[in-house]
Design a protein around this motif. Sequence first.
Motif, PDB file in Angstrom:
ATOM      1  N   VAL A   1       0.843  -1.199   0.000  1.00  0.00           N
ATOM      2  CA  VAL A   1       0.000   0.000   0.000  1.00  0.00           C
ATOM      3  C   VAL A   1       0.877   1.248   0.000  1.00  0.00           C
ATOM      4  O   VAL A   1       0.609   2.216  -0.723  1.00  0.00           O
ATOM      5  N   ALA A   2       1.944   1.213   0.791  1.00  0.00           N
ATOM      6  CA  ALA A   2       2.877   2.343   0.810  1.00  0.00           C
ATOM      7  C   ALA A   2       3.547   2.512  -0.549  1.00  0.00           C
ATOM      8  O   ALA A   2       3.766   3.634  -1.014  1.00  0.00           O
ATOM      9  N   ALA A   3       3.859   1.393  -1.209  1.00  0.00           N
ATOM     10  CA  ALA A   3       4.507   1.453  -2.527  1.00  0.00           C
ATOM     11  C   ALA A   3       3.610   2.134  -3.549  1.00  0.00           C
ATOM     12  O   ALA A   3       4.066   2.975  -4.338  1.00  0.00           O
ATOM     13  N   LEU A   4       2.331   1.781  -3.536  1.00  0.00           N
ATOM     14  CA  LEU A   4       1.406   2.408  -4.481  1.00  0.00           C
ATOM     15  C   LEU A   4       1.173   3.867  -4.112  1.00  0.00           C
ATOM     16  O   LEU A   4       1.110   4.744  -4.986  1.00  0.00           O
ATOM     17  N   GLY A   5       1.072   4.153  -2.818  1.00  0.00           N
ATOM     18  CA  GLY A   5       0.935   5.542  -2.381  1.00  0.00           C
ATOM     19  C   GLY A   5       2.127   6.388  -2.794  1.00  0.00           C
ATOM     20  O   GLY A   5       1.974   7.535  -3.235  1.00  0.00           O
ATOM     21  N   SER A   6       3.318   5.818  -2.667  1.00  0.00           N
ATOM     22  CA  SER A   6       4.531   6.534  -3.060  1.00  0.00           C
ATOM     23  C   SER A   6       4.526   6.850  -4.548  1.00  0.00           C
ATOM     24  O   SER A   6       4.938   7.937  -4.977  1.00  0.00           O
ATOM     25  N   GLU A   7       4.048   5.907  -5.348  1.00  0.00           N
ATOM     26  CA  GLU A   7       3.960   6.128  -6.792  1.00  0.00           C
ATOM     27  C   GLU A   7       2.952   7.226  -7.109  1.00  0.00           C
ATOM     28  O   GLU A   7       3.162   8.039  -8.018  1.00  0.00           O
ATOM     29  N   MET A   8       1.847   7.268  -6.345  1.00  0.00           N
ATOM     30  CA  MET A   8       0.853   8.325  -6.541  1.00  0.00           C
ATOM     31  C   MET A   8       1.462   9.700  -6.260  1.00  0.00           C
ATOM     32  O   MET A   8       1.243  10.665  -7.008  1.00  0.00           O
ATOM     33  N   VAL A   9       2.236   9.790  -5.179  1.00  0.00           N
ATOM     34  CA  VAL A   9       2.876  11.062  -4.831  1.00  0.00           C
ATOM     35  C   VAL A   9       3.884  11.455  -5.900  1.00  0.00           C
ATOM     36  O   VAL A   9       3.913  12.609  -6.371  1.00  0.00           O
ATOM     37  N   ALA A  10       4.707  10.494  -6.315  1.00  0.00           N
ATOM     38  CA  ALA A  10       5.764  10.781  -7.282  1.00  0.00           C
ATOM     39  C   ALA A  10       5.202  11.252  -8.618  1.00  0.00           C
ATOM     40  O   ALA A  10       5.816  12.083  -9.293  1.00  0.00           O
ATOM     41  N   ARG A  11       4.024  10.739  -8.988  1.00  0.00           N
ATOM     42  CA  ARG A  11       3.438  11.110 -10.277  1.00  0.00           C
ATOM     43  C   ARG A  11       2.434  12.264 -10.157  1.00  0.00           C
ATOM     44  O   ARG A  11       1.744  12.605 -11.114  1.00  0.00           O
ATOM     45  N   GLY A  12       2.342  12.837  -8.961  1.00  0.00           N
ATOM     46  CA  GLY A  12       1.514  14.018  -8.779  1.00  0.00           C
ATOM     47  C   GLY A  12       0.024  13.781  -8.857  1.00  0.00           C
ATOM     48  O   GLY A  12      -0.733  14.676  -9.255  1.00  0.00           O
ATOM     49  N   ARG A  13      -0.430  12.591  -8.469  1.00  0.00           N
ATOM     50  CA  ARG A  13      -1.863  12.310  -8.515  1.00  0.00           C
ATOM     51  C   ARG A  13      -2.581  13.037  -7.373  1.00  0.00           C
ATOM     52  O   ARG A  13      -2.037  13.213  -6.276  1.00  0.00           O
ATOM     53  N   THR A  14      -3.818  13.424  -7.619  1.00  0.00           N
ATOM     54  CA  THR A  14      -4.604  14.166  -6.635  1.00  0.00           C
ATOM     55  C   THR A  14      -4.956  13.278  -5.448  1.00  0.00           C
ATOM     56  O   THR A  14      -5.487  12.177  -5.634  1.00  0.00           O
ATOM     57  N   PRO A  15      -4.679  13.717  -4.214  1.00  0.00           N
ATOM     58  CA  PRO A  15      -5.001  12.896  -3.039  1.00  0.00           C
ATOM     59  C   PRO A  15      -6.502  12.676  -2.879  1.00  0.00           C
ATOM     60  O   PRO A  15      -7.330  13.378  -3.480  1.00  0.00           O
ATOM     61  N   SER A  16      -6.852  11.719  -2.035  1.00  0.00           N
ATOM     62  CA  SER A  16      -8.249  11.439  -1.717  1.00  0.00           C
ATOM     63  C   SER A  16      -8.778  12.481  -0.735  1.00  0.00           C
ATOM     64  O   SER A  16      -8.008  13.116   0.004  1.00  0.00           O
ATOM     65  N   ALA A  17     -10.085  12.626  -0.718  1.00  0.00           N
ATOM     66  CA  ALA A  17     -10.720  13.514   0.257  1.00  0.00           C
ATOM     67  C   ALA A  17     -10.811  12.817   1.603  1.00  0.00           C
ATOM     68  O   ALA A  17     -10.740  11.580   1.697  1.00  0.00           O
ATOM     69  N   LEU A  18     -10.996  13.600   2.656  1.00  0.00           N
ATOM     70  CA  LEU A  18     -11.069  13.019   3.999  1.00  0.00           C
ATOM     71  C   LEU A  18     -12.384  12.297   4.259  1.00  0.00           C
ATOM     72  O   LEU A  18     -12.542  11.652   5.305  1.00  0.00           O
ATOM     73  N   ASP A  19     -13.347  12.412   3.325  1.00  0.00           N
ATOM     74  CA  ASP A  19     -14.564  11.614   3.461  1.00  0.00           C
ATOM     75  C   ASP A  19     -14.451  10.315   2.642  1.00  0.00           C
ATOM     76  O   ASP A  19     -15.449   9.711   2.265  1.00  0.00           O
ATOM     77  N   LEU A  20     -13.214   9.905   2.405  1.00  0.00           N
ATOM     78  CA  LEU A  20     -12.923   8.665   1.685  1.00  0.00           C
ATOM     79  C   LEU A  20     -13.722   7.498   2.261  1.00  0.00           C
ATOM     80  O   LEU A  20     -13.663   7.232   3.451  1.00  0.00           O
ATOM     81  N   PRO A  21     -14.479   6.772   1.433  1.00  0.00           N
ATOM     82  CA  PRO A  21     -15.238   5.627   1.938  1.00  0.00           C
ATOM     83  C   PRO A  21     -14.416   4.338   1.899  1.00  0.00           C
ATOM     84  O   PRO A  21     -13.417   4.244   1.176  1.00  0.00           O
ATOM     85  N   ALA A  22     -14.843   3.363   2.664  1.00  0.00           N
ATOM     86  CA  ALA A  22     -14.329   1.998   2.545  1.00  0.00           C
ATOM     87  C   ALA A  22     -15.298   1.247   1.639  1.00  0.00           C
ATOM     88  O   ALA A  22     -16.496   1.222   1.896  1.00  0.00           O
ATOM     89  N   ASP A  23     -14.785   0.677   0.565  1.00  0.00           N
ATOM     90  CA  ASP A  23     -15.638   0.042  -0.438  1.00  0.00           C
ATOM     91  C   ASP A  23     -15.272  -1.431  -0.552  1.00  0.00           C
ATOM     92  O   ASP A  23     -14.269  -1.786  -1.161  1.00  0.00           O
ATOM     93  N   SER A  24     -16.099  -2.293   0.007  1.00  0.00           N
ATOM     94  CA  SER A  24     -15.792  -3.725   0.037  1.00  0.00           C
ATOM     95  C   SER A  24     -15.784  -4.347  -1.350  1.00  0.00           C
ATOM     96  O   SER A  24     -15.187  -5.407  -1.555  1.00  0.00           O
ATOM     97  N   SER A  25     -16.447  -3.713  -2.311  1.00  0.00           N
ATOM     98  CA  SER A  25     -16.494  -4.254  -3.679  1.00  0.00           C
ATOM     99  C   SER A  25     -15.826  -3.323  -4.679  1.00  0.00           C
ATOM    100  O   SER A  25     -16.181  -3.296  -5.841  1.00  0.00           O
ATOM    101  N   GLN A  26     -14.860  -2.544  -4.231  1.00  0.00           N
ATOM    102  CA  GLN A  26     -14.186  -1.594  -5.106  1.00  0.00           C
ATOM    103  C   GLN A  26     -13.611  -2.296  -6.333  1.00  0.00           C
ATOM    104  O   GLN A  26     -12.831  -3.244  -6.199  1.00  0.00           O
ATOM    105  N   PRO A  27     -13.956  -1.866  -7.526  1.00  0.00           N
ATOM    106  CA  PRO A  27     -13.469  -2.547  -8.737  1.00  0.00           C
ATOM    107  C   PRO A  27     -11.986  -2.275  -8.961  1.00  0.00           C
ATOM    108  O   PRO A  27     -11.465  -1.242  -8.553  1.00  0.00           O
ATOM    109  N   VAL A  28     -11.323  -3.197  -9.614  1.00  0.00           N
ATOM    110  CA  VAL A  28      -9.894  -3.061  -9.844  1.00  0.00           C
ATOM    111  C   VAL A  28      -9.588  -1.880 -10.742  1.00  0.00           C
ATOM    112  O   VAL A  28      -8.466  -1.326 -10.716  1.00  0.00           O
TER     113      VAL A  28
END
Length: 350
Positions: free
Chosen positions: A318-345
């Motif tokens: 998870v940290a590895a993917l987060g690090s890649e998001m930061v390095a590529r300048g992707r927009t962070p999630s909002a603080l109302d981020l939901p937990a999605d048990s069926s989140q699609p790939v």
Amino acid sequence: MAPVSNEPLVLGIETSCDETGVGIVRGTTLLADAVATSVDEHARFGGVVPEVASRAHLEAMVPTIERACETAGVRLRDLDAVAVTSGPGLAGALLVGVASAKALALGLGKPLYGVNHLAAHVAVDQLEHGPLPEPCIAMLVSGGHSSLLRVTDLTLGVDPMGATIDDAAGEAFDKVARLLGLPFPGGPHIDRAAGSGEVTIDFPRGLTARRDLERHRFDFSFSGLKTAVARWVEARERAGETVPVADVAASFQEAVCDVLVRKALDAATSEGVEDLLVGGGVAANTRLRAMVVERAERVGVRVRIPRPGLCTDNGAMVAALGSEMVARGRTPSALDLPADSSQPVTSVLV
């Protein structure tokens, strides 16, 4: 090589099932991978109990974060971002991780990245083998998922090519282990038993017949295989004969690995992609690792598989993917981020 100081320092939290994982990376350098497991609490039930898993995550979260920071030699205020598995997984378990990550991000004033569990299994390979080839084919095999994905830029999304239509590979391992009287989780025990057995039984290979390939060329099905093993074992028991556990384990394992490898290499060669990444808990299986490397070499496909400890659920991925998001300048999630048990790939970042 020492980590570059300007690379992002990211903490990742993983709680999709029964492992409380906290990883810390700087860029693509792994600094800490702390895991607390509740598998022993589930073993007596023969499977993961969601309520037990959620409670275990609550109890383990703070100590596991503290252990990761101590191992990495960093303080929480040193972090550049916090990443967390937002799905898919067990709803209650995910909520513990997401709530913890939100609290950290808010308290530290750091950006939050809610990422996909399956995509994180792809990203973790960068911690061991460097940047992902673009494009590559990723085969993810775990207790709940068997997937084939075409990956170009992991932070922007993936293209699904095939998936499980019933029992995933890891689920089949657990169910067959139970049939053979082996402990939970079944994967490691079948792998171990198969080591002293021989492939003497020709169990079916699901969705590999010509009629199936027309509609399900890259999909997986292990329900029929599980049923075939059950019927074979029951027939021996009715006849009063001893069940050769090691041989059944070896034959079952061979059937699963054969299907996985066959479809993964078909996906790679059909797309003209020369790199195949294998991840997920089942990727720790010794026969799968050997078979995919051997067969891939014959068709000119390069294989990347993380070491077994990084294949199972962990915070480092998870940290590895987060690090890649930061390095590529992707927009962070909002603080109302939901937990999605069926989140699609296809939803790599929420």
